[in-house]
Every structure is written in C-alpha cells, then in structure tokens.
Design an enzyme around this catalytic site. Structure first.
Site, PDB file in Angstrom:
ATOM      1  N   ASP A   1      98.766  11.970  74.600  1.00  0.00           N
ATOM      2  CA  ASP A   1      99.286  13.167  74.034  1.00  0.00           C
ATOM      3  C   ASP A   1      99.023  14.374  74.992  1.00  0.00           C
ATOM      4  OD1 ASP A   1     100.147  14.827  71.541  1.00  0.00           O
ATOM      5  OD2 ASP A   1      97.933  15.579  71.806  1.00  0.00           O
TER       6      ASP A   1
ATOM      7  N   GLU B   1     103.291  12.224  77.451  1.00  0.00           N
ATOM      8  CA  GLU B   1     103.660  13.426  76.640  1.00  0.00           C
ATOM      9  C   GLU B   1     103.896  14.527  77.802  1.00  0.00           C
ATOM     10  OE1 GLU B   1     103.911  16.002  72.961  1.00  0.00           O
ATOM     11  OE2 GLU B   1     102.111  15.347  73.771  1.00  0.00           O
TER      12      GLU B   1
END
Length: 568
Positions: free
Chosen positions: A221, A286
């Site tokens: 993330d 990401e």
C-alpha cells in the site's frame, strides 16, 4: 487471409517465465466478498468457501485487502497488529486453513501490507504518546515540534489526502499541548519514520512472518509514500486521494511522494524474499507516480516484481489514448525487464462498469452519489466488457477486482449516513469517497442479502440492480459477464497471451484498436480488435472469432464498444 499491417511493440517472454510474469490475480476485499457467520461483514471462512468459484473462474492467485487487527477507521488500512487476524474476519487458524485449501486448488495467496502508517492504536504509537517528546519511542513516527511562539502551528502546511490538515497536535501526559504528528491519511493513521532502523527491521520481520505461513507475496500500500523530504518543507501543491492533483507535474516534486530513498527499502525486501528460493514470492507496488519512467524504477530486477498500471486504468475511452498508453507501458516495463501489470478496477476507484460510461476525457470522480449525473448502466457494462477483453489479451500480468466478473456497477445511491470512508467524513461530504465500489457481492438472487451471508445482513446496502447480476443467475448462461470472464481467462491461458509478443495493427480505421498477440514463440497468433467507432467494423478476411465481449451483427460485424479475439 488478409495480410495485416503490423508493428511489433513487445517481444514474447521466456518459456520458463516465472508465474507472476503472466498471472491473473483476483482481489478479495474481505468485508465485502462473502460472510460465513451472518454478521453482515465478509470474513476468511466465507472467502475460503468460495475458492472453488475462483478456481472455476480461471484466476491464478488471490490478493486479500487487509484483514489484520484494526479499529477499522479506514477499512483495515489502519493496522494495530500486523501479525494477527482481526476477529471481525476470523483467526490465524482460519487463514492457515484458507492457505491450505488454496494450495490444494492451485491458487496462490497474496496479502496486503500497509507500511506507510500504522493505526494510532498500534502499541508502538501508544508507547510514543506515553513516552513523551525526545523519546526513542517517538522516533519511530514523524513527531515534530510546532511552529509559532508556543508551538501552536503545525510543523508545515501539508494536508491529508483524506481532507483537512496533515498534522495533529497531541496532549502530553501532563495535560499540556505538545508535539504534532504527521498523518498523510487519516488522523488515526500516523506515518512511520522509515529512517529509523526499528521500523525497517520490523517490516522485514512482518514479511517473514507471513511467508512462513505460506503467502506467495505482498501488495504494498502507498509504496511511493514511505520516505519524506527530511526538511519537511511547505508545499503549495494540491493532493488528491492517491497523488498530486496536477497529472502533468512529476510526482517526485511533492515532498511526501516518490522519494528516491524508498528504493533502498524495497531492495532489502526483495533480497529477503529471494532468499527463500523457489517458488518466487512477489511484491506488487501500489505506486501512483508519474511520469511512467518513475514507475519503472519500482520494478527493477532487485525491487518489486510488479507495479499496478494506473495510467491504463485512467486512460480515456479513445483509440489514440489507448494505443499511446499501451505502447508506453510496454516500453517502460521492457526497459527494466519487468512485465506490465494491467488493472481496470480496485477498491479505491469507481468501478469501470460505471466509470467508462462517464463523459470521455473528464477527470474521474471520487465516488458517485444519487444527486450526481448517473452513468448509463448498459453503456458502462458494454464498455467494461470490451475493456476487459482488450486488457486480458495484453502480455504481462493482470488484476481483477471482486465483482467485476459479474458486471457490477458502482453503488451510486448509498445513504450518506451509512458511508464509512474517511474521505467522506474528513471532507464533510465534499468527496463521496470509495464506499460505492465496496458494496457486498451478490451471490444468490433469491436470498436475503443476495446470498452474501446467512441472515441477509450486509454492512452496506446492495443496489437493486445487483439482484439481476447475482452469480447464480450467470453461471452457465451464455453471454453473461461471468461466462465472458471464464472464456477470456481460459482462452488467455490456452493461447499463452500473458507470455506473448504483441504487434500493433494499423490500417483498420482511426477508431479501431487492434493488436496481434502471437503467444509464446509465435505459436498462437490471436487478433484482439476493439471498435470505438460509431459504425460496426468488419473483421479481416479469414479471422475466426474465439471470444466476443458482445453480440456481433447478423453479418458478422463488430458493433461499437465491442471487442473480439480471433484466430488468424
């Protein structure tokens, strides 16, 4: 057979290419996938029971969004314990059972890792609050003294991407107002200090913990956000949810994004994962960065294996734009020897079955509400099916978001009092946020809650349109979106499209996107053709249609917003 005018833009992969270079990976957002106990919230036993469905779909792996212990202020992306399962979702024993069943089914499991910030309820942060200014405990986070005569002003002018200020002042143990801590996201998500050796070692240990439990990799993330400019300078740029608002401005211009220091961190992670030997355990970034050359830095041979191709996700529904994005994506990935990683939907963006029906070329919204112009569902689904047909013909890996195989649109009529996204809460409703793409899946049309779980409860209400899209109404039904996905994934594997070479086809019209993917060692020449024009398009002579995203005309022409794969 008509001779096609082609230009090769990507060579085929090696015959012994690692699994991740061509895998199709399915995202499970646990709270919305399948509920086993009637709580209205999806869980690991519910997901475990659906593994046969995923095997039949034809994917190679599943990626789980966070299921860690968390107060759930940001749907689990505020982690209080990185080594345990939140009781909301089950237990470590449930996870181990799921891993065993997935392995038996030939499915790999990837888990989410959230390293930019922890929860404010994490023991480290609680210790930092108790220890006070200047303590070693506070050095693990981004605590700073305030500006102004009495420290009453934040250390700089940074904002939270969820809305509001990016700093919060703490009350010290003696009751006085004290230091400030940085939270690029929610106030309950304090940013970790990645210059601290404790932080770096802790995450290496977390990686090892989950590898020892059988995971095949990690989706990381906010991979571009860990390292900040140490001077913490003021910055006048505007932030949106996942990057600078100005798409033309390099992401690295922002002092909180895409700093070169992140690459040292990921090199250490890659070295750890490589040390386990075969089979490969992977890292997927990401990283919302631009220009594309910056994204390529994350997927060099000693860092991430994959990075989501958000330029493709954001691409306008126009032939010239699609050609440009696909060519550039392959060029930058090939420059570092990495596969392209294609994606159209995830838990942070409006579902592409709705997004693609919005006005072409306009910036996508962060959520759609009942008072907003409503996307045409039929148009959106037609384009979504065609877009996926194009995507799955491209070489490299691909990610699918749960429910897209059912053709689910965005939920655009959610009551505001049920919204949970901190984006909505922190902006006072100015930004609707991401709840609309996170609604529980419909499994059985005739059951309460559309079969999401026993008792019919769902943590967010399902749109009425979901009933006709329930999985049980689509299984085995010719022309359904679920059967289209199954056909695409089966044919992709049979014809080795994930490993194939790719050649652009020209001369078929300005509104036609067409490629030939020849598979591994040119064994399976496959034409993918997408018609974006207003008139139906004729296929090259001799082309034999294998899969079509929608019905062809009576005389075999390809209608607008329709894509086909054909043997040539």
């Amino acid at each position: 057979m008509t001779t096609l005018a082609t230009t090769t833009i990507h060579d085929h992969d090696a015959a012994n290419a690692a699994w991740w270079r061509h895998a199709v990976i399915y995202q499970i957002y646990p709270r919305s996938f399948a509920d086993s106990d009637g709580s209205g919230i999806g869980d690991l036993p519910g997901a475990r029971a659906k593994l046969p469905y995923l095997k039949a779909l034809g994917v190679d792996a599943v990626w789980f969004s966070p299921f860690y212990v968390s107060p759930q202020h940001d749907a689990g992306y505020d982690v209080a314990d990185y080594r345990d399962i939140d009781p909301l979702f089950g237990s470590l024993a449930d996870f181990e059972g799921l891993i065993a069943d997935a392995d038996a089914a030939g499915l790999k499991v990837i888990v989410d890792l959230v390293p930019n910030h922890s929860s404010s309820e994490h023991p480290w942060f609680q210790a930092a609050l108790a220890a006070g200014p200047g303590s070693p405990e506070r050095e693990r986070y981004m605590f700073r003294n305030g500006r102004g005569e009495n420290g009453e002003l934040p250390p700089n002018n940074w904002k939270s991407v969820f809305g509001g200020p990016g700093w919060t002042r703490v009350t010290e143990t003696d009751g006085s107002l004290g230091q400030w801590y940085l939270h690029i996201f929610d106030v309950t998500q304090p940013d970790l200090n990645w210059e601290h050796p404790d932080v770096r070692q802790e995450f290496l240990d977390i990686l090892d913990f989950w590898v020892q439990r059988g995971v095949a990799g990690f989706r990381v993330d906010v991979a571009h956000g860990l390292v900040k400019d140490p001077a913490l300078p003021d910055w006048d740029g505007e932030l949106e949810l996942l990057g600078p608002e100005d798409e033309e401005r390099p992401t690295s211009d922002a002092p909180m994004w895409d700093k070169d220091g992140v690459h040292d961190i990921y090199q250490s992670w890659r070295a750890l994962l490589d040390s386990y030997g075969e089979p490969d355990r992977i890292l997927c970034a990401e990283a919302w960065v631009n220009p594309p050359e910056r994204a390529a830095l994350y997927i060099r041979h000693d860092e991430f294996h994959q990075a989501f191709n958000f330029d493709f996700l954001e691409c306008p529904w126009r032939a010239a734009d699609l050609y440009a994005v696909i060519a550039k994506s392959l060029e930058v990935c090939d420059s570092v020897g990495a596969p392209a990683t294609w994606v159209l939907s995830n838990h942070d963006v409006v579902r592409h079955a709705s997004r693609l029906a919005l006005p072409i070329g306009e910036r996508r919204p962060n959520g759609i509400g009942a008072a907003d112009p409503q996307p045409d569902q039929a148009l959106g689904l037609r384009r979504a099916r065609a877009a996926t047909t194009l995507m799955l013909a491209l070489p490299g890996s691909a990610y699918l978001c749960q429910g897209e195989e059912l053709g689910l649109p965005e939920a655009t009529a959610l009551p505001d009092d049920l919204r949970e996204d901190p984006v909505y809460l922190r902006t006072g409703g100015k930004e609707l946020g991401r709840d609309g793409c996170r609604v529980p899946l419909p499994w059985v049309a005739g059951e309460p809650g559309l079969g999401f779980g026993p008792g019919g409860k769902t943590w967010l209400p399902q749109p009425t349109s979901y009933a006709a899209l329930a999985a049980d109404l689509q299984v085995g039904v010719d022309g359904s979106t679920l059967e289209l996905y199954r056909a695409l994934l089966r044919t992709r594997a049979e014809r080795e499209l994930g490993l194939g070479s790719l050649a652009r086809v020209d001369g078929l019209g300005d509104d036609i996107v067409a490629y030939v993917n020849s598979g591994l060692n040119d064994r399976f020449p496959t034409l993918v053709l997408l018609n974006l024009g207003s008139d139906a398009a004729r296929l090259p002579d001799g082309a034999e249609v294998l899969v079509a995203s929608g019905e062809l005309t009576a005389d075999g022409l390809v209608p607008t917003d329709t894509a086909i794969w054909a043997r040539i």
